[in-house]
Design a protein around this motif. Structure first.
Motif, PDB file in Angstrom:
ATOM      1  N   ALA A 167       0.815  -1.220   0.000  1.00  0.00           N
ATOM      2  CA  ALA A 167       0.000   0.000   0.000  1.00  0.00           C
ATOM      3  C   ALA A 167       0.842   1.261   0.000  1.00  0.00           C
ATOM      4  O   ALA A 167       0.423   2.282  -0.527  1.00  0.00           O
ATOM      5  N   LEU A 168       2.034   1.197   0.564  1.00  0.00           N
ATOM      6  CA  LEU A 168       2.833   2.402   0.753  1.00  0.00           C
ATOM      7  C   LEU A 168       4.031   2.540  -0.183  1.00  0.00           C
ATOM      8  O   LEU A 168       4.500   3.654  -0.413  1.00  0.00           O
ATOM      9  N   ASP A 169       4.549   1.433  -0.687  1.00  0.00           N
ATOM     10  CA  ASP A 169       5.761   1.489  -1.501  1.00  0.00           C
ATOM     11  C   ASP A 169       5.462   2.110  -2.856  1.00  0.00           C
ATOM     12  O   ASP A 169       4.415   1.863  -3.442  1.00  0.00           O
ATOM     13  N   ARG A 170       6.379   2.913  -3.355  1.00  0.00           N
ATOM     14  CA  ARG A 170       6.181   3.605  -4.631  1.00  0.00           C
ATOM     15  C   ARG A 170       6.757   2.840  -5.824  1.00  0.00           C
ATOM     16  O   ARG A 170       6.642   3.299  -6.950  1.00  0.00           O
ATOM     17  N   ARG A 171       7.382   1.715  -5.554  1.00  0.00           N
ATOM     18  CA  ARG A 171       7.938   0.920  -6.655  1.00  0.00           C
ATOM     19  C   ARG A 171       6.895  -0.095  -7.113  1.00  0.00           C
ATOM     20  O   ARG A 171       6.355  -0.846  -6.311  1.00  0.00           O
ATOM     21  N   TYR A 172       6.643  -0.122  -8.407  1.00  0.00           N
ATOM     22  CA  TYR A 172       5.579  -0.947  -8.970  1.00  0.00           C
ATOM     23  C   TYR A 172       5.769  -2.416  -8.628  1.00  0.00           C
ATOM     24  O   TYR A 172       4.859  -3.066  -8.134  1.00  0.00           O
ATOM     25  N   ARG A 173       6.934  -2.962  -8.920  1.00  0.00           N
ATOM     26  CA  ARG A 173       7.150  -4.400  -8.717  1.00  0.00           C
ATOM     27  C   ARG A 173       7.085  -4.794  -7.240  1.00  0.00           C
ATOM     28  O   ARG A 173       6.537  -5.835  -6.907  1.00  0.00           O
ATOM     29  N   VAL A 174       7.634  -3.980  -6.359  1.00  0.00           N
ATOM     30  CA  VAL A 174       7.583  -4.290  -4.925  1.00  0.00           C
ATOM     31  C   VAL A 174       6.129  -4.305  -4.462  1.00  0.00           C
ATOM     32  O   VAL A 174       5.690  -5.238  -3.777  1.00  0.00           O
ATOM     33  N   ALA A 175       5.375  -3.281  -4.840  1.00  0.00           N
ATOM     34  CA  ALA A 175       3.961  -3.219  -4.458  1.00  0.00           C
ATOM     35  C   ALA A 175       3.196  -4.396  -5.050  1.00  0.00           C
ATOM     36  O   ALA A 175       2.342  -4.989  -4.389  1.00  0.00           O
ATOM     37  N   PHE A 176       3.511  -4.752  -6.272  1.00  0.00           N
ATOM     38  CA  PHE A 176       2.823  -5.854  -6.939  1.00  0.00           C
ATOM     39  C   PHE A 176       3.063  -7.170  -6.196  1.00  0.00           C
ATOM     40  O   PHE A 176       2.117  -7.848  -5.802  1.00  0.00           O
ATOM     41  N   TYR A 177       4.325  -7.523  -5.984  1.00  0.00           N
ATOM     42  CA  TYR A 177       4.629  -8.827  -5.386  1.00  0.00           C
ATOM     43  C   TYR A 177       4.230  -8.915  -3.916  1.00  0.00           C
ATOM     44  O   TYR A 177       3.717  -9.947  -3.468  1.00  0.00           O
TER      45      TYR A 177
END
Length: 192
Positions: free
Chosen positions: A126-136
């Motif tokens: 919910a908070l991370d701005r990196r697409y892949r980190v938020a996705f996984y």
């Protein structure tokens, strides 16, 4: 993008490819190629057309941030975090009224640790701005909550035998969360 395209565009797309799913990058590459061709047809040199096309699209960081904001796993994580206390409250009431605490003390501790882990994964998503980190992390949190909900449903129904209306409500909200997590997994898979 063919090898004859300007280095600026190749580099731009490499930055995007490192942070976004392939289908998204392919779509952006098509749009960037068309924009580049449009500037070439107006008489700009290849390098000037590349600069104009990239300027029109915005920086790679802006593009990545925009996609991160609408990441389906990130949106799902926020919804699950908001809905979590409702599900937790239903289960607390169901377990307290039925006195059907699933498993032994070590099992309950393991379930508690799994719950905390899933909440942590969803918070990162919910908070991370990196697409892949938020996705996984979002997908992992969804899978974790679906597994926790399924284990609670089975565990309580096996221990309690007959479900009270309070337990039925908890089972219903957990079933809704499992269905939501399954839908998120399908939609997210389509975006990778």
């Amino acid at each position: 993008m063919p090898e004859s395209e300007p280095r600026l565009i190749r580099g731009y797309l490499e930055v995007l490819a490192a942070q976004l799913p392939g289908p998204i990058v392919e779509e952006l590459a098509d749009g960037l190629t068309e924009t580049h061709r449009s500037y070439l047809s107006r008489g700009l040199s290849a390098d000037a057309a590349a600069e104009a096309a990239v300027a029109e699209f915005g920086s790679a960081e802006e593009i990545v941030a925009g996609f991160a904001r609408v990441n389906p796993a990130r949106r799902a994580a926020r919804r699950l975090l908001g809905f979590g206390p409702v599900v937790g409250g239903c289960w607390a009431a169901a377990l307290a009224t039925s006195r059907a605490w699933p498993g032994s003390l070590p099992t309950r501790v393991a379930l508690g640790l799994a719950l905390v882990s899933c909440i942590g994964l969803l918070a990162v998503a919910a908070l991370d701005r990196r697409y892949r980190v938020a996705f996984y992390t979002g997908i992992a949190g969804c899978v974790g909550f679906a597994a926790l909900d399924a284990s609670l449903i089975v565990g309580v129904l096996v221990v309690a035998g007959v479900a009270s209306w309070v337990t039925a409500v908890a089972v219903a909200v957990s079933s809704a969360r499992i269905a939501f997590c399954a839908r998120v997994a399908v939609v997210s898979q389509q975006n990778t």
